[in-house]
Design a protein around this motif. Structure first.
Motif, PDB file in Angstrom:
ATOM      1  N   GLU A  10      32.834  28.036   1.921  1.00  9.69           N
ATOM      2  CA  GLU A  10      32.978  27.303   0.700  1.00  9.69           C
ATOM      3  C   GLU A  10      31.637  26.922   0.202  1.00  9.69           C
ATOM      4  N   ILE A  11      30.898  26.579   1.070  1.00  9.74           N
ATOM      5  CA  ILE A  11      29.506  26.196   0.936  1.00  9.74           C
ATOM      6  C   ILE A  11      28.510  27.306   0.382  1.00  9.74           C
ATOM      7  N   ASP A  12      28.808  28.419   1.195  1.00  8.85           N
ATOM      8  CA  ASP A  12      28.144  29.336   0.879  1.00  8.85           C
ATOM      9  C   ASP A  12      28.414  29.831  -0.735  1.00  8.85           C
ATOM     10  N   GLU A  14      29.487  27.932  -2.941  1.00  6.45           N
ATOM     11  CA  GLU A  14      28.896  27.037  -4.070  1.00  6.45           C
ATOM     12  C   GLU A  14      27.442  27.217  -4.099  1.00  6.45           C
ATOM     13  N   GLU A  15      26.848  27.433  -3.008  1.00  2.00           N
ATOM     14  CA  GLU A  15      25.290  27.910  -3.321  1.00  2.00           C
ATOM     15  C   GLU A  15      25.103  29.188  -3.879  1.00  2.00           C
ATOM     16  N   GLU A  16      26.160  30.121  -3.987  1.00  2.00           N
ATOM     17  CA  GLU A  16      25.829  31.196  -4.687  1.00  2.00           C
ATOM     18  C   GLU A  16      25.956  30.866  -6.278  1.00  2.00           C
ATOM     19  N   ARG A  17      26.769  30.123  -6.634  1.00  7.73           N
ATOM     20  CA  ARG A  17      27.187  29.553  -7.982  1.00  7.73           C
ATOM     21  C   ARG A  17      25.841  28.852  -8.436  1.00  7.73           C
ATOM     22  N   VAL A  18      25.331  28.191  -7.453  1.00  5.36           N
ATOM     23  CA  VAL A  18      24.232  27.211  -7.935  1.00  5.36           C
ATOM     24  C   VAL A  18      22.793  28.358  -8.315  1.00  5.36           C
ATOM     25  N   LEU A  19      22.887  29.170  -7.301  1.00  4.56           N
ATOM     26  CA  LEU A  19      21.689  30.151  -7.459  1.00  4.56           C
ATOM     27  C   LEU A  19      21.823  30.911  -8.646  1.00  4.56           C
ATOM     28  N   ASP A  20      23.175  31.396  -9.044  1.00  9.66           N
ATOM     29  CA  ASP A  20      23.199  32.005 -10.327  1.00  9.66           C
ATOM     30  C   ASP A  20      23.222  31.126 -11.342  1.00  9.66           C
ATOM     31  N   ALA A  21      23.401  29.817 -11.639  1.00  6.45           N
ATOM     32  CA  ALA A  21      23.175  29.142 -12.498  1.00  6.45           C
ATOM     33  C   ALA A  21      21.707  28.817 -12.791  1.00  6.45           C
ATOM     34  N   TYR A  49      20.405  19.377  -5.204  1.00  5.98           N
ATOM     35  CA  TYR A  49      19.208  19.741  -4.249  1.00  5.98           C
ATOM     36  C   TYR A  49      18.641  21.151  -4.543  1.00  5.98           C
ATOM     37  N   LEU A  50      17.595  21.605  -3.744  1.00  5.82           N
ATOM     38  CA  LEU A  50      16.737  22.749  -3.911  1.00  5.82           C
ATOM     39  C   LEU A  50      17.446  23.843  -2.957  1.00  5.82           C
ATOM     40  N   PRO A  51      18.238  24.768  -3.317  1.00  4.38           N
ATOM     41  CA  PRO A  51      18.639  25.733  -2.234  1.00  4.38           C
ATOM     42  C   PRO A  51      17.544  26.484  -1.896  1.00  4.38           C
ATOM     43  N   LEU A  52      17.503  26.758  -0.794  1.00  2.00           N
ATOM     44  CA  LEU A  52      16.068  27.523  -0.152  1.00  2.00           C
ATOM     45  C   LEU A  52      16.133  28.873  -0.882  1.00  2.00           C
ATOM     46  N   GLY A  53      17.236  29.515  -1.088  1.00  2.00           N
ATOM     47  CA  GLY A  53      17.185  30.635  -1.854  1.00  2.00           C
ATOM     48  C   GLY A  53      16.522  30.392  -3.558  1.00  2.00           C
ATOM     49  N   LYS A 122      30.184  16.524   6.995  1.00  2.00           N
ATOM     50  CA  LYS A 122      30.774  17.491   7.129  1.00  2.00           C
ATOM     51  C   LYS A 122      31.873  17.844   5.881  1.00  2.00           C
ATOM     52  N   ASP A 123      32.375  16.619   5.549  1.00  2.00           N
ATOM     53  CA  ASP A 123      33.299  16.808   4.387  1.00  2.00           C
ATOM     54  C   ASP A 123      32.532  16.654   3.092  1.00  2.00           C
ATOM     55  N   ARG A 124      31.177  16.399   3.166  1.00  2.00           N
ATOM     56  CA  ARG A 124      30.369  16.398   2.110  1.00  2.00           C
ATOM     57  C   ARG A 124      30.724  15.259   1.180  1.00  2.00           C
ATOM     58  N   GLU A 125      31.356  14.194   1.947  1.00  2.00           N
ATOM     59  CA  GLU A 125      31.502  12.771   1.408  1.00  2.00           C
ATOM     60  C   GLU A 125      30.387  11.970   1.235  1.00  2.00           C
ATOM     61  N   TYR A 126      29.851  11.896   2.181  1.00  2.00           N
ATOM     62  CA  TYR A 126      28.533  10.983   2.087  1.00  2.00           C
ATOM     63  C   TYR A 126      27.084  11.687   2.753  1.00  2.00           C
ATOM     64  N   SER A 127      25.913  11.372   2.123  1.00  2.00           N
ATOM     65  CA  SER A 127      24.784  11.620   2.651  1.00  2.00           C
ATOM     66  C   SER A 127      23.773  10.486   2.830  1.00  2.00           C
ATOM     67  N   LEU A 128      23.168  10.600   3.847  1.00  2.00           N
ATOM     68  CA  LEU A 128      22.312   9.404   4.302  1.00  2.00           C
ATOM     69  C   LEU A 128      20.570   9.450   4.153  1.00  2.00           C
ATOM     70  N   GLU A 129      20.160   8.636   3.390  1.00  2.00           N
ATOM     71  CA  GLU A 129      18.718   8.843   3.267  1.00  2.00           C
ATOM     72  C   GLU A 129      17.862   7.399   3.359  1.00  2.00           C
ATOM     73  N   ARG A 130      16.649   7.516   3.751  1.00  2.00           N
ATOM     74  CA  ARG A 130      16.044   6.123   3.977  1.00  2.00           C
ATOM     75  C   ARG A 130      14.982   6.525   2.566  1.00  2.00           C
ATOM     76  N   VAL A 131      14.674   5.300   1.761  1.00  2.00           N
ATOM     77  CA  VAL A 131      13.720   5.136   0.657  1.00  2.00           C
ATOM     78  C   VAL A 131      12.824   4.435   0.886  1.00  2.00           C
ATOM     79  N   ALA A 132      11.701   4.514   0.417  1.00  2.00           N
ATOM     80  CA  ALA A 132      10.583   3.712   0.620  1.00  2.00           C
ATOM     81  C   ALA A 132      10.322   2.571  -0.147  1.00  2.00           C
ATOM     82  N   CYS A 133      11.323   2.038  -1.146  1.00  2.00           N
ATOM     83  CA  CYS A 133      11.424   0.886  -1.822  1.00  2.00           C
ATOM     84  C   CYS A 133      11.937   1.257  -3.227  1.00  2.00           C
ATOM     85  N   VAL A 134      13.109   0.470  -3.432  1.00  2.00           N
ATOM     86  CA  VAL A 134      13.658   0.858  -4.699  1.00  2.00           C
ATOM     87  C   VAL A 134      13.138  -0.442  -5.851  1.00  2.00           C
TER      88      VAL A 134
END
Lengths: 186, 233, 649
Positions: A10-12, A14-21, A49-53, A122-134
């Motif tokens: 599914e992710i592949d 989706e990535e294809e769709r993003v690249l086409d866009a 995001y920036l797909p590597l492609g 894995k279910d693409r529900e959450y992603s976690l990042e640290r940021v350097a000050c909002v």
């Protein structure tokens, strides 16, 4: 196992769709290399995001080597190369948040979600990042969930944030099921 | 030659004359005064001044300065071997070797490595002692390019390869990637069709590398095989 | 001969209508509600506040005007609301949520009966009935030159800015000419507020005299210090002031192009500035032939992609050119050879925001504020353990003690002061003995700190200085561009040693290495990031050496902060039988019930988050922290045997 395979496919797709866009959007943009970072920002803004492609496509658009675009994209904190979750969580680790225990908050999210910073569940529900000050230092520690800024976060509030999302998801699902039932009966 | 085109300066008490516009580092090297350096290459307009080894002190100017980025001036008085210069050079050197394991005999650049030459000059060991050994957070060997292998822990990130590639080719096929301690050299896209055409396999990057961090895959395989044979014998 | 109208004449045409509208707002016919709606206000819930007012007003059928304004800098009191009820002075209320908004509508806005003293901060104007803001030390001691309109005007309204004297400096500059402007800024001795304090007038003069054209001016809004946000506030709260300063700078150096470099992490600042540019262009204050003169300026916004090093001029230029933001060796300086090789002046947001008032009021006015060597004001974002955190603008030359204890109300909860970290990651930590230091570029540098970005973190005795040093080095080594040896590898080694220390590992040799490597990194690095990165290490080593020693010699963190060196335990005498408060909050289920039905902590499971300390009801206050961890007293704890309990029942 089968689930994972399906998810990956599914992710592949989706990535294809993003690249086409992206391929469709690029020709309309200036080829001035001063626009390199703005273009990368635009792609990330639209697709999350920036797909590597897409690096090679951008390089070809500006007529510069892929290695250069890759070098620029990996230099800046802003760019990510895997899709973010539906609920991106950014834990602020600015000075004030750090002093007030931001690290502990990050650790709690890591434990609760089972992912490290920079990762997506894995279910693409959450992603976690640290940021350097909002820039909300007086309200430290601060966490940004989606667009919303949560202030004075404590480990138990971490639990609350996730539970709230889970409850909302469940409500949405139930309503969807209800709607489907209704449309079925109609 | 007339006075207009030549500049006379004093380096470590020695008077030397060089063409106007020459970089101080080149002026010294051309006159037999050795100053260690990694990132400078002849012909650079704006040398990166990043390795921080070619430091010198110039009378009347504050602090040690990178000689690669100073243009010679008439009457300049330069000292290349002051205590402060040596201290900083030694620290820079210690830092550079601290990412490497110091196993020179297993390296293709052994005996013609720039770091070995500098070690001898500064009387420094090639294996980190005072500082901890901190390898970079990436694989020992990266085979991103179809025929060139890259070893990040040997790499001193001087950028010679990036510079030479951009000079030799219409466009360059390798560049820095990532940031900070994990900065690396990347051939991104060299395997992709179309994009990979940038690399003409001229091996300029391999030849210019001062430390043997970039090698042709075939040559490295042969070297390692040979080494293996020697060890078992 | 009919002469063309002068810039001032053209401007006054624009201003007349704006002033009329502004006057009406000062004597309103219906109540006016101003809500602080910049990023920090929003984080505190100002959107809910606005919705709360709207709903309550609609329910009651009350007519009132709601105006969103920027940030006043009083972050501790957000969301801040000012209500101007006809017949009353404008009254400011603090911490107004949706509920408080409803109460205000019901009690005050409906008929003007009860002005709700319980939420009142003070009146904005002197009057007979209400305390004014000037009664608070915070307002009394502040001197607002740069932030004087922040939080009082609507940042999205060009008219508001015009009504308070906006763009008059630009009109004056256009009439007096570039040379006059440069001389005025030079004679005002305006020093760059970006950190280094280089005189702005001299920089402008170098670029003005450079031969190459076109020239470029850049506003540096890449505020990267993870604890400073005044640039963001200025751009969000008074964007036209920044643009006016930028236009004057461009006029002074003869630039035809201006770029605002703003962090992409500041979306609201970006959109506010973009709106302001459009409005200014529409009214001929930017763009082609500004105010009828020959001066044209193309203004654009460039979003920085998040690299602290891009605050450095040459790195910033590299990133606009589409490169990795790696600093270049100077000279050549950007004022001579900058963006695309063109003469480029780069000034910080605060510097440019100061320019309009200097041009309007004259350099003599400016020099009367602050000290002789550094005239003007300084803005600090004071955060950490102070009573009133937020943005503070004070004249240069006041002491740190005055700033922390008078202006910001001292240490929260009456705890002892330990240290203040000034200047962000490039700055230093100063102890109590240095509190008399005067706030200006030179004195702070002498003390080992730095004006830097203006970030200021005040710390009480619960903050570990080794950990603070580790935090800042972790930040700078992560943000190092990786170009030069000292910064790339040196800071990594500093981090390695400091991380060890926070775990109780280290030796006398490590401390010596920390000292020399720091000193050498300062001398040996290429750009100011590396040249200042070790400052937090050196100052903490200098002023808090004992704390370093305690970490590796005794495995003890005196501030009880380093998690590897502390442990939590529950005092059985203080713990209340049957109370479960701590159990529910523990994220790792480390708390169990003891044989006498009290609670204890399983040290194996405990992650030392400290949540149980807050969860424990204050009347018991039974959770304690010790360092080193072996200090936990033996209380003879046995877990409750549940089977046995069941059998008994």
């Amino acid at each position: 196992m089968v689930d994972n395979l399906e998810q990956d496919q599914e992710i592949d797709l989706e990535e294809e769709r993003v690249l086409d866009a992206i391929a469709a959007e690029l020709p309309g943009i200036s080829r001035d290399v001063h626009q390199l970072i703005p273009v990368l920002q635009k792609i990330q803004h639209i697709h999350g995001y920036l797909p590597l492609g897409s690096i090679g496509m951008v390089a070809a658009h500006f007529g510069i080597p892929g290695a250069k675009v890759f070098g620029v994209a990996t230099f800046y904190n802003q760019f990510r190369f895997n899709p973010p979750g539906r609920h991106p969580i950014k834990v602020c680790l600015g000075t004030a948040c750090h002093v007030k225990g931001g690290e502990i908050i990050l650790e709690n999210f890591t434990r609760r979600l089972g992912i490290e910073e920079g990762e997506t569940t894995k279910d693409r529900e959450y992603s976690l990042e640290r940021v350097a000050c909002v820039g909300c230092c007086a309200l430290a520690p601060v966490v940004v969930v989606g667009e919303k800024i949560e202030s004075y976060v404590t480990p138990s509030k971490v639990e609350g944030v996730i539970t709230e999302i889970e409850i909302q998801n469940e409500i949405a699902e139930r309503e969807k099921a209800k709607d489907e039932q209704q449309s079925d009966s109609e | 030659m007339s006075k207009d085109v030549m500049v006379t300066l004093t380096v470590d008490g020695l008077e030397i004359s060089v063409p106007r516009g020459t970089k101080l580092l080149k002026a010294c090297l051309d006159n037999g005064i050795y100053i260690p350096s990694l990132c400078y290459l002849d012909g650079m307009d704006h040398p990166p001044a990043s390795c921080r080894l070619c430091l010198v002190e110039i009378e009347g100017r504050p602090g040690p300065l990178p000689s690669c980025s100073q243009t010679v001036e008439d009457g300049m008085v330069v000292h290349t071997e002051t205590d402060e210069v040596r201290l900083l050079q030694k620290t820079a050197f210690r830092l550079l070797v601290s990412t490497n394991d110091g196993k020179c005999r297993l390296c293709m650049a052994n005996k013609h490595c720039e770091m070995q030459k500098i070690a001898k000059f500064l009387h420094m060991p090639l294996r980190t002692k005072k500082l901890r050994h901190i390898p970079k957070d990436m694989p020992e060997v990266i085979e991103e390019h179809p025929c060139i292998v890259y070893e990040p822990n040997k790499c001193v990130l001087c950028g010679r390869c990036v510079y030479i590639c951009s000079q030799q080719n219409y466009d360059f096929a390798l560049d820095f990637a990532k940031r900070g301690f994990n900065t690396t050299i990347s051939f991104f896209g060299s395997r992709e069709e179309g994009v990979g055409d940038y690399c003409r396999n001229c091996r300029a990057c391999v030849d210019i590398c001062p430390v043997g961090a970039l090698n042709l895959k075939d040559e490295r395989d042969a070297f390692l095989q040979n080494l293996q044979a020697k060890i078992s014998a | 001969m009919s002469s063309n109208p002068t810039p001032s004449e053209l401007l006054s045409e624009l201003t007349q209508a704006a002033e009329k509208q502004w006057q009406a707002l000062q004597n309103p016919a219906v109540p006016v509600i101003y809500v602080g709606h910049a990023t920090c206000g929003r984080a505190a819930g100002s959107q809910e506040t606005i919705d709360g007012f709207r709903d309550a007003l609609a329910e009651k059928g009350i007519e009132a005007e709601i105006i969103t304004v920027g940030c006043l800098g009083h972050c501790y009191a957000e969301p801040l609301v000012t209500i101007h009820y006809p017949g009353f002075p404008p009254l400011m209320y603090q911490k107004v949520g949706a509920g408080e908004a409803r109460v205000l509508v019901n009690s005050f806005l409906q008929g003007g009966e009860d002005p709700c003293f319980e939420y009142l901060l003070g009146a904005l104007e002197p009057n007979d009935t209400f305390p004014t803001l000037m009664d608070y030390p915070r307002y009394l001691y502040e001197k607002r030159v740069i932030m004087d309109q922040c939080g009082l005007i609507d940042p999205h309204s060009l008219d508001h800015y015009l009504a308070v004297g906006g763009y008059q400096a630009l009109a004056k500059a256009l009439e007096k000419g570039d040379k006059w402007v440069v001389e005025e800024i030079k004679s005002a001795h305006l020093r760059g507020r970006g950190g280094a304090g280089f005189p702005a007038g001299i920089k402008w003069d170098i670029a003005r005299q450079a031969e190459k054209t076109p020239k470029v001016v850049i506003c540096n809004g890449d505020e990267g210090d993870p604890g400073a946000y005044m640039d963001r506030t200025l751009m969000e709260s008074n964007p036209h002031q920044v643009l006016e300063g930028l236009a004057i700078a461009a006029l002074a150096v003869g630039a035809s192009r201006a770029i605002l470099y703003i962090r992409a992490e500041y979306p609201l600042a970006v959109s506010t500035i973009e709106d302001a540019i459009a409005a200014a262009k529409e009214h001929n204050l930017l763009g082609e032939r500004i105010l009828g003169t020959d001066f044209s300026l193309e203004v654009s916004v460039f979003q920085g992609s998040g690299a602290f090093v891009c605050g450095e001029e040459t790195a910033l230029i590299q990133s606009i050119q589409g490169n990795r933001g790696m600093p270049q060796y100077r000279p050549p300086y950007p004022a001579v050879e900058g963006l695309d090789g063109l003469p480029t002046v780069i000034n910080n947001v605060k510097t440019l925001s100061t320019v309009p008032s200097i041009v309007r009021k004259g350099s003599h006015w400016f020099k009367a504020i602050g000290t002789e060597k550094t005239p003007g004001t300084a803005i600090f974002s004071v955060v950490g353990d102070v009573e009133y955190p937020g943005l503070v603008e004070v004249p240069m030359g006041v002491s740190l003690e005055h700033l922390i204890f008078e202006v910001c109300g001292g240490i929260k909860d009456g705890k002892p002061f330990k240290a203040v970290q000034i200047g962000g990651p490039s700055g230093g930590c100063l102890p109590e003995s240095e509190l008399s230091t005067s706030i200006d570029f030179d004195s702070l540098r002498q003390a080992g700190a730095m004006m830097g970005s203006g970030g200021m973190v005040v710390m009480n005795d619960e903050t570990c200085m080794v950990e603070v040093a580790r935090y800042f080095i972790d930040f700078t080594q992560h943000e190092s561009c990786g170009k030069c040896t000292f910064c790339r590898i040196g800071t990594r080694h500093l981090l390695e040693i400091l991380t060890g220390l926070t775990k109780g590992e280290g030796s006398d040799d490590d401390i010596a290495e920390l000292q020399t490597l720091s000193e050498e990194t300062i001398i040996g690095s290429l750009c100011s990031l590396g040249k200042t990165a070790p400052n937090p290490v050196l100052t903490t080593l200098r002023f808090f050496k004992d704390e370093y020693l305690a970490h590796y010699r005794e495995h003890r963190c005196p501030a009880l902060m380093c998690r590897d060196l502390i442990a939590y335990y529950i005092d059985l005498d203080a713990c209340a039988r049957g109370c479960d408060a701590c159990v529910a909050c523990c994220p790792t289920e480390a708390i169990f019930t003891t044989s006498n039905r009290k609670k204890a902590i399983d040290q194996e499971k405990c992650v030392k988050c400290g949540e149980c300390v807050y969860a424990c009801p204050p009347e018991y206050d039974a959770v304690f922290k010790v360092s080193p961890p072996e200090m936990i007293p033996d209380q003879g704890i046995k877990p409750l045997d549940e089977k046995k309990e069941e059998n008994n029942e």
